[in-house]
Design a protein around this motif. Structure first.
Motif, PDB file in Angstrom:
ATOM      1  N   ILE A 278      56.019  40.288  60.230  1.00  0.00           N
ATOM      2  CA  ILE A 278      56.753  39.915  61.444  1.00  0.00           C
ATOM      3  C   ILE A 278      56.520  40.935  62.560  1.00  0.00           C
ATOM      4  O   ILE A 278      56.282  40.563  63.706  1.00  0.00           O
ATOM      5  N   LYS A 279      56.560  42.217  62.206  1.00  0.00           N
ATOM      6  CA  LYS A 279      56.308  43.256  63.219  1.00  0.00           C
ATOM      7  C   LYS A 279      54.893  43.110  63.786  1.00  0.00           C
ATOM      8  O   LYS A 279      54.686  43.256  64.994  1.00  0.00           O
TER       9      LYS A 279
ATOM     10  N   GLU B 209      54.785  40.176  66.148  1.00  0.00           N
ATOM     11  CA  GLU B 209      55.477  40.516  67.404  1.00  0.00           C
ATOM     12  C   GLU B 209      54.602  41.383  68.312  1.00  0.00           C
ATOM     13  O   GLU B 209      54.611  41.203  69.523  1.00  0.00           O
ATOM     14  N   THR B 210      53.838  42.306  67.733  1.00  0.00           N
ATOM     15  CA  THR B 210      52.992  43.169  68.567  1.00  0.00           C
ATOM     16  C   THR B 210      51.777  42.424  69.116  1.00  0.00           C
ATOM     17  O   THR B 210      51.214  42.819  70.123  1.00  0.00           O
TER      18      THR B 210
ATOM     19  N   LYS C 161      51.823  39.340  70.273  1.00  0.00           N
ATOM     20  CA  LYS C 161      52.209  38.343  71.288  1.00  0.00           C
ATOM     21  C   LYS C 161      51.775  38.767  72.659  1.00  0.00           C
ATOM     22  O   LYS C 161      51.754  39.852  73.067  1.00  0.00           O
TER      23      LYS C 161
END
Length: 115
Positions: A108-109, A112-113, A115
């Motif tokens: 998930i991290k 997110e980075t 995006k």
């Protein structure tokens, strides 16, 4: 000590005066003031009453960085229960071991980075 600062932040976030909190917990106002500014520490029994009164966890009151603990467990539970997607995700994660949870957390991290 972090406890005094955290207590003061949590109390103010709840909109309580020292006197308000003291009355709820069953101690004197000067006792609350001592916790906040004189590095005095409450008993575990009083700490539990404080955390209940302020709707926050004991962990958040004892944390080094209070701001990372501002959401109470009750609010998290309520949010999960009221959101079908979160509830489904939570139920799936409950079945996982800590390695799988860590993997998905990193994934998930990463997403997110990117995006």
């Amino acid at each position: 000590m972090a406890f005094g600062k955290n207590l003061k932040k949590a109390r103010k976030n709840k909109g309580f005066t020292q006197n308000d909190l003291a009355e709820i917990v069953g101690v004197k106002r000067s006792t609350i003031a001592g916790y906040e500014s004189k590095n005095q520490e409450p008993s575990y029994k009083i700490l539990r009453k404080i955390s209940d009164a302020l709707d926050c966890s004991i962990d958040s009151l004892l944390a080094h960085d209070y701001d990372t603990y501002t959401v109470s467990e009750n609010k998290i539970s309520e949010e999960i229960l009221n959101n079908k997607e979160l509830k489904s995700l939570f139920n799936e994660m409950r079945k996982m071991d800590s390695n799988n949870i860590s993997f998905y957390k990193r994934l998930i991290k990463f997403i997110e980075t990117e995006k």
